[in-house]
Design a protein around this motif. Sequence first.
Motif, PDB file in Angstrom:
ATOM      1  N   PHE A  65      64.348  61.874  79.577  1.00 27.96           N
ATOM      2  CA  PHE A  65      65.334  61.748  78.510  1.00 27.96           C
ATOM      3  C   PHE A  65      65.734  60.293  78.279  1.00 27.96           C
ATOM      4  O   PHE A  65      65.913  59.870  77.130  1.00 27.96           O
ATOM      5  N   VAL A  66      65.862  59.520  79.349  1.00 26.95           N
ATOM      6  CA  VAL A  66      66.243  58.108  79.223  1.00 26.95           C
ATOM      7  C   VAL A  66      65.169  57.334  78.454  1.00 26.95           C
ATOM      8  O   VAL A  66      65.482  56.494  77.594  1.00 26.95           O
ATOM      9  N   ARG A  67      63.904  57.610  78.735  1.00 25.30           N
ATOM     10  CA  ARG A  67      62.817  56.933  78.024  1.00 25.30           C
ATOM     11  C   ARG A  67      62.845  57.273  76.533  1.00 25.30           C
ATOM     12  O   ARG A  67      62.696  56.395  75.680  1.00 25.30           O
ATOM     13  N   TYR A  68      63.044  58.548  76.198  1.00 22.42           N
ATOM     14  CA  TYR A  68      63.118  58.947  74.794  1.00 22.42           C
ATOM     15  C   TYR A  68      64.277  58.240  74.099  1.00 22.42           C
ATOM     16  O   TYR A  68      64.168  57.810  72.950  1.00 22.42           O
ATOM     17  N   TYR A  69      65.387  58.132  74.802  1.00 25.64           N
ATOM     18  CA  TYR A  69      66.577  57.489  74.251  1.00 25.64           C
ATOM     19  C   TYR A  69      66.299  56.022  73.955  1.00 25.64           C
ATOM     20  O   TYR A  69      66.630  55.511  72.876  1.00 25.64           O
ATOM     21  N   TRP A  70      65.689  55.333  74.913  1.00 22.30           N
ATOM     22  CA  TRP A  70      65.380  53.919  74.736  1.00 22.30           C
ATOM     23  C   TRP A  70      64.383  53.722  73.597  1.00 22.30           C
ATOM     24  O   TRP A  70      64.518  52.794  72.793  1.00 22.30           O
ATOM     25  N   ASN A  71      63.377  54.604  73.521  1.00 22.14           N
ATOM     26  CA  ASN A  71      62.410  54.508  72.428  1.00 22.14           C
ATOM     27  C   ASN A  71      63.109  54.595  71.072  1.00 22.14           C
ATOM     28  O   ASN A  71      62.831  53.813  70.163  1.00 22.14           O
ATOM     29  N   SER A  72      64.008  55.546  70.926  1.00 22.24           N
ATOM     30  CA  SER A  72      64.721  55.715  69.663  1.00 22.24           C
ATOM     31  C   SER A  72      65.605  54.518  69.354  1.00 22.24           C
ATOM     32  O   SER A  72      65.702  54.086  68.198  1.00 22.24           O
ATOM     33  N   ILE A  73      66.247  53.960  70.374  1.00 27.50           N
ATOM     34  CA  ILE A  73      67.158  52.839  70.145  1.00 27.50           C
ATOM     35  C   ILE A  73      66.408  51.639  69.594  1.00 27.50           C
ATOM     36  O   ILE A  73      66.780  51.078  68.550  1.00 27.50           O
ATOM     37  N   TYR A  74      65.329  51.245  70.258  1.00 27.53           N
ATOM     38  CA  TYR A  74      64.698  50.013  69.781  1.00 27.53           C
ATOM     39  C   TYR A  74      63.854  50.243  68.526  1.00 27.53           C
ATOM     40  O   TYR A  74      63.742  49.349  67.680  1.00 27.53           O
ATOM     41  N   ILE A  75      63.300  51.436  68.345  1.00 27.67           N
ATOM     42  CA  ILE A  75      62.591  51.735  67.098  1.00 27.67           C
ATOM     43  C   ILE A  75      63.574  51.730  65.929  1.00 27.67           C
ATOM     44  O   ILE A  75      63.302  51.164  64.863  1.00 27.67           O
ATOM     45  N   THR A  76      64.728  52.340  66.126  1.00 26.52           N
ATOM     46  CA  THR A  76      65.713  52.427  65.050  1.00 26.52           C
ATOM     47  C   THR A  76      66.280  51.062  64.702  1.00 26.52           C
ATOM     48  O   THR A  76      66.424  50.721  63.515  1.00 26.52           O
ATOM     49  N   ILE A  77      66.593  50.257  65.709  1.00 25.64           N
ATOM     50  CA  ILE A  77      67.139  48.919  65.445  1.00 25.64           C
ATOM     51  C   ILE A  77      66.099  48.046  64.746  1.00 25.64           C
ATOM     52  O   ILE A  77      66.400  47.377  63.741  1.00 25.64           O
ATOM     53  N   ALA A  78      64.864  48.042  65.252  1.00 20.91           N
ATOM     54  CA  ALA A  78      63.814  47.223  64.641  1.00 20.91           C
ATOM     55  C   ALA A  78      63.533  47.678  63.211  1.00 20.91           C
ATOM     56  O   ALA A  78      63.411  46.855  62.288  1.00 20.91           O
ATOM     57  N   THR A  79      63.453  48.980  63.000  1.00 15.78           N
ATOM     58  CA  THR A  79      63.201  49.509  61.662  1.00 15.78           C
ATOM     59  C   THR A  79      64.325  49.154  60.709  1.00 15.78           C
ATOM     60  O   THR A  79      64.086  48.746  59.557  1.00 15.78           O
ATOM     61  N   THR A  80      65.563  49.273  61.166  1.00 14.50           N
ATOM     62  CA  THR A  80      66.715  48.979  60.312  1.00 14.50           C
ATOM     63  C   THR A  80      66.734  47.523  59.893  1.00 14.50           C
ATOM     64  O   THR A  80      66.931  47.203  58.715  1.00 14.50           O
ATOM     65  N   VAL A  81      66.518  46.614  60.847  1.00 10.36           N
ATOM     66  CA  VAL A  81      66.546  45.177  60.546  1.00 10.36           C
ATOM     67  C   VAL A  81      65.448  44.815  59.553  1.00 10.36           C
ATOM     68  O   VAL A  81      65.695  44.141  58.537  1.00 10.36           O
ATOM     69  N   ILE A  82      64.222  45.267  59.818  1.00 13.76           N
ATOM     70  CA  ILE A  82      63.096  44.934  58.938  1.00 13.76           C
ATOM     71  C   ILE A  82      63.283  45.573  57.566  1.00 13.76           C
ATOM     72  O   ILE A  82      63.077  44.930  56.521  1.00 13.76           O
ATOM     73  N   ASN A  83      63.670  46.836  57.545  1.00 16.05           N
ATOM     74  CA  ASN A  83      63.815  47.561  56.282  1.00 16.05           C
ATOM     75  C   ASN A  83      64.891  46.935  55.409  1.00 16.05           C
ATOM     76  O   ASN A  83      64.683  46.743  54.196  1.00 16.05           O
ATOM     77  N   VAL A  84      66.035  46.610  55.988  1.00 16.21           N
ATOM     78  CA  VAL A  84      67.126  46.017  55.205  1.00 16.21           C
ATOM     79  C   VAL A  84      66.715  44.660  54.652  1.00 16.21           C
ATOM     80  O   VAL A  84      66.984  44.340  53.479  1.00 16.21           O
ATOM     81  N   PHE A  85      66.025  43.873  55.467  1.00 19.57           N
ATOM     82  CA  PHE A  85      65.602  42.542  55.011  1.00 19.57           C
ATOM     83  C   PHE A  85      64.600  42.650  53.862  1.00 19.57           C
ATOM     84  O   PHE A  85      64.734  41.978  52.830  1.00 19.57           O
ATOM     85  N   VAL A  86      63.592  43.499  54.014  1.00 21.37           N
ATOM     86  CA  VAL A  86      62.566  43.655  52.971  1.00 21.37           C
ATOM     87  C   VAL A  86      63.181  44.230  51.693  1.00 21.37           C
ATOM     88  O   VAL A  86      62.885  43.762  50.584  1.00 21.37           O
ATOM     89  N   CYS A  87      64.039  45.244  51.836  1.00 23.07           N
ATOM     90  CA  CYS A  87      64.673  45.844  50.660  1.00 23.07           C
ATOM     91  C   CYS A  87      65.589  44.852  49.955  1.00 23.07           C
ATOM     92  O   CYS A  87      65.662  44.842  48.719  1.00 23.07           O
ATOM     93  N   ALA A  88      66.282  44.028  50.731  1.00 26.51           N
ATOM     94  CA  ALA A  88      67.153  43.018  50.122  1.00 26.51           C
ATOM     95  C   ALA A  88      66.337  41.983  49.353  1.00 26.51           C
ATOM     96  O   ALA A  88      66.734  41.560  48.252  1.00 26.51           O
TER      97      ALA A  88
END
Length: 273
Positions: A65-88
């Motif tokens: 469960f901890v590994r799944y949690y960590w995977n989601s955290i860094y995937i979500t943060i990286a996706t959010t940063v890149i997506n917001v920058f490109v969309c902006a």
Amino acid sequence: MKLNISKVIWTIVMALIGILFILPFVWMLSTSFKPEMDVFKFPIEWIPKNWNALENYQTVWSGQFVRYYWNSIYITIATTVINVFVCALAAYGFSKLRFRGRDAMFVLVLALYMVPPQASLVPQFLLFNWMNLIDTHAGLILLNSFSIIGAFMLKQFFMGVNNEYIESGKMDGAGHFRTFWQIALPLIRPGVATYAILRFIWTWNDYQYPLIFLKSKDLFTIQLGIRLFGDQYGDVYSLMMAGAVSAILPLLIIFAIGQKQVIEGISLGGVKG
């Protein structure tokens, strides 16, 4: 003093809506603290008499469960940063730059939004397979690196920025990117924060893309992890609720931190739209 009937009705409706949204979460939280034998007691014990929270959450957080949690955290943060920058960047170009075919291109981009995401899954899978990005987190991040709705939403905020600010940047010798980064983007900070929070929530809750593009269990996100956890403990509702509470905790934290920006962004969009 006259009684405002419409205001009373509106207050009652909003209260009922709030209760309908809050009660399921309260029940889920309460259930995650109980021993299994107390889950289906009637009437419902909203505040458990017998507590089993430590054992429930220890069981949930053991294993993968901890590994799944960590995977989601860094995937979500990286996706959010890149997506917001490109969309902006795209939103700034469509709203503040003048070039031939700009409006037609924007209409085409909006038309693509009408295509159901499921219709493009097969071409996306074949393309990412050719690029050797299947079963990788990089592929999952790249897949969500742009959003049409994000570009459209941020474009509306950029259109509210007075062109005099842009012109003043050009007079000072600033190029397009510097004008975008140092002048235009800070002026729509509430709008960017609003979309970033929405993007974070959408990415965190995404189940379809991880299910299709990830194969290795070590790479699974929390949504796939909850499914595996359900296969193992599906009949133990106290553990399932503990897992569900753990899964939505980052969303509650993000919204609690950014709710002021969300309200300001919605107000700003409403005034300038």
